[in-house]
Design an enzyme around this catalytic site. Structure first.
Site, PDB file in Angstrom:
ATOM      1  N   HIS A  40      -4.908   2.991   0.518  1.00 40.87           N
ATOM      2  CA  HIS A  40      -4.345   4.230   1.074  1.00 40.87           C
ATOM      3  C   HIS A  40      -5.407   5.048   1.818  1.00 40.87           C
ATOM      4  O   HIS A  40      -5.189   5.396   2.987  1.00 40.87           O
ATOM      5  CB  HIS A  40      -3.657   5.054  -0.013  1.00 40.87           C
ATOM      6  CG  HIS A  40      -3.384   6.463   0.387  1.00 40.87           C
ATOM      7  ND1 HIS A  40      -2.496   6.803   1.389  1.00 40.87           N
ATOM      8  CD2 HIS A  40      -3.922   7.624  -0.052  1.00 40.87           C
ATOM      9  CE1 HIS A  40      -2.491   8.114   1.539  1.00 40.87           C
ATOM     10  NE2 HIS A  40      -3.349   8.634   0.670  1.00 40.87           N
ATOM     11  N   ASP A  65      -9.103  11.477  -1.681  1.00 39.62           N
ATOM     12  CA  ASP A  65      -8.512  11.446  -3.024  1.00 39.62           C
ATOM     13  C   ASP A  65      -9.528  11.435  -4.161  1.00 39.62           C
ATOM     14  O   ASP A  65      -9.135  11.499  -5.326  1.00 39.62           O
ATOM     15  CB  ASP A  65      -7.605  10.217  -3.179  1.00 39.62           C
ATOM     16  CG  ASP A  65      -6.227  10.420  -2.581  1.00 39.62           C
ATOM     17  OD1 ASP A  65      -5.786  11.579  -2.463  1.00 39.62           O
ATOM     18  OD2 ASP A  65      -5.587   9.409  -2.230  1.00 39.62           O
ATOM     19  N   GLU A  68      -9.416  14.427  -6.671  1.00 34.91           N
ATOM     20  CA  GLU A  68      -8.187  14.499  -7.458  1.00 34.91           C
ATOM     21  C   GLU A  68      -8.040  13.323  -8.422  1.00 34.91           C
ATOM     22  O   GLU A  68      -7.496  13.488  -9.510  1.00 34.91           O
ATOM     23  CB  GLU A  68      -6.966  14.519  -6.536  1.00 34.91           C
ATOM     24  CG  GLU A  68      -6.822  15.791  -5.743  1.00 34.91           C
ATOM     25  CD  GLU A  68      -5.610  15.772  -4.829  1.00 34.91           C
ATOM     26  OE1 GLU A  68      -4.787  14.820  -4.901  1.00 34.91           O
ATOM     27  OE2 GLU A  68      -5.471  16.707  -4.023  1.00 34.91           O
ATOM     28  N   ASP A  69      -8.493  12.140  -8.021  1.00 32.17           N
ATOM     29  CA  ASP A  69      -8.164  10.921  -8.765  1.00 32.17           C
ATOM     30  C   ASP A  69      -9.323  10.275  -9.514  1.00 32.17           C
ATOM     31  O   ASP A  69      -9.133   9.230 -10.145  1.00 32.17           O
ATOM     32  CB  ASP A  69      -7.568   9.882  -7.812  1.00 32.17           C
ATOM     33  CG  ASP A  69      -6.245  10.320  -7.221  1.00 32.17           C
ATOM     34  OD1 ASP A  69      -5.608  11.236  -7.792  1.00 32.17           O
ATOM     35  OD2 ASP A  69      -5.835   9.767  -6.188  1.00 32.17           O
ATOM     36  N   ASP A 126      -2.831  11.766   5.665  1.00 30.11           N
ATOM     37  CA  ASP A 126      -2.480  11.435   4.283  1.00 30.11           C
ATOM     38  C   ASP A 126      -0.970  11.432   4.098  1.00 30.11           C
ATOM     39  O   ASP A 126      -0.406  10.505   3.494  1.00 30.11           O
ATOM     40  CB  ASP A 126      -3.140  12.445   3.342  1.00 30.11           C
ATOM     41  CG  ASP A 126      -2.719  12.279   1.897  1.00 30.11           C
ATOM     42  OD1 ASP A 126      -2.745  11.143   1.383  1.00 30.11           O
ATOM     43  OD2 ASP A 126      -2.367  13.288   1.262  1.00 30.11           O
TER      44      ASP A 126
END
Length: 190
Positions: A40, A65, A68-69, A126
Site C-alpha cells: 500500500h 503509515d 500509526e501502524d 493514500d
C-alpha cells in the site's frame, strides 16, 4: 501496481522503502490478509512519483503509515529522513488519543487541511489507494463488510476536504472516480 524503478533513482525514497519494509514486516493488507502491508505505501509513493513530486514527498508517501501502524516515533523519522519528511508523515497521521474513530478521522481531515498542499497530496494518494483496495475487496460480492460504510464516509468526507484544498489537482478527480466505481459495484450487488 505501477512501476517502481524510480525508487532506485531516488535515494531518500529508497531508504524510506527499506525502513517501511523493516517496520511493516509481518503486517498484511486488509484486502486479503496475505499481501504485505508495504504494498500500500508503495502504491501511494508510485502515485506521488508519477505526479512529479520530489523525493521528500514520495518518501513521505512510503512512510505515511509508520507512525500509526508501528512503534516508530516522529523523532526517529526526523533523525533519519529530515524534518520535511517527518512533518509530512505527522501531518497525515491520526491522533491515537482520540478514541472515537469518527472523531479521530474528522480531526485528521482538519489537520491535513491546515497542513498545506504537500500533506494534502500524500493524503489524497493514500485515499485513492485505499478506495481501490476496498473496491477490489467488495467487487466479487457486491456488498460491504462491517466497518466498510464508515470507510466510504471517511473517503467521501476526505474528497470534500481535498476538493477545497487542492481543487484542480488530478488526485481529486482520481479519488472521485474511485468512489464512483465503488458505488457502481455496490449498486450492481444490491
Amino acid at each position: 501496481m505501477a512501476r517502481t524503478d524510480f525508487v532506485e533513482r531516488s535515494p531518500l525514497t529508497r531508504d524510506a522503502l527499506a525502513f517501511a519494509e523493516a517496520h511493516h514486516a509481518n503486517q498484511t493488507r486488509e484486502l486479503d490478509g496475505e499481501s504485505p502491508l508495504v504494498t500500500h505505501p508503495v502504491e501511494v509513493a508510485c502515485l506521488l512519483n508519477e505526479a512529479g513530486y520530489p523525493d521528500e514527498v514520495v518518501a513521505a508517501g512510503v512512510l505515511h503509515d509508520v507512525l500509526e501502524d508501528t512503534d516508530v516515533e516522529a523523532g526517529e523519522l526526523e533523525e533519519r529522513f529530515g524534518p520535511e519528511v517527518a512533518r509530512l508523515v505527522m501531518d497525515v497521521s491520526d491522533d491515537p488519543s482520540i478514541e472515537d474513530e469518527t472523531e479521530r478521522k474528522a480531526a485528521l481531515r482538519q489537520q491535513v487541511a491546515e497542513a498545506g498542499q504537500p500533506a494534502a497530496v500524500v493524503f489524497a494518494a493514500d485515499k485513492i489507494s485505499k478506495a481501490r483496495e476496498l473496491r477490489a475487496r467488495v467487487s466479487p460480492r457486491g456488498r460491504f463488510e462491517p466497518g466498510d460504510r464508515d470507510k466510504v464516509e471517511h473517503y467521501e468526507a476526505s474528497l470534500e476536504m481535498l476538493s477545497r484544498q487542492i481543487p484542480e489537482h488530478p488526485f481529486v478527480d482520481q479519488l472521485r472516480s474511485e468512489l464512483e466505481a465503488l458505488h457502481a459495484v455496490l449498486d450492481r450487488g444490491v
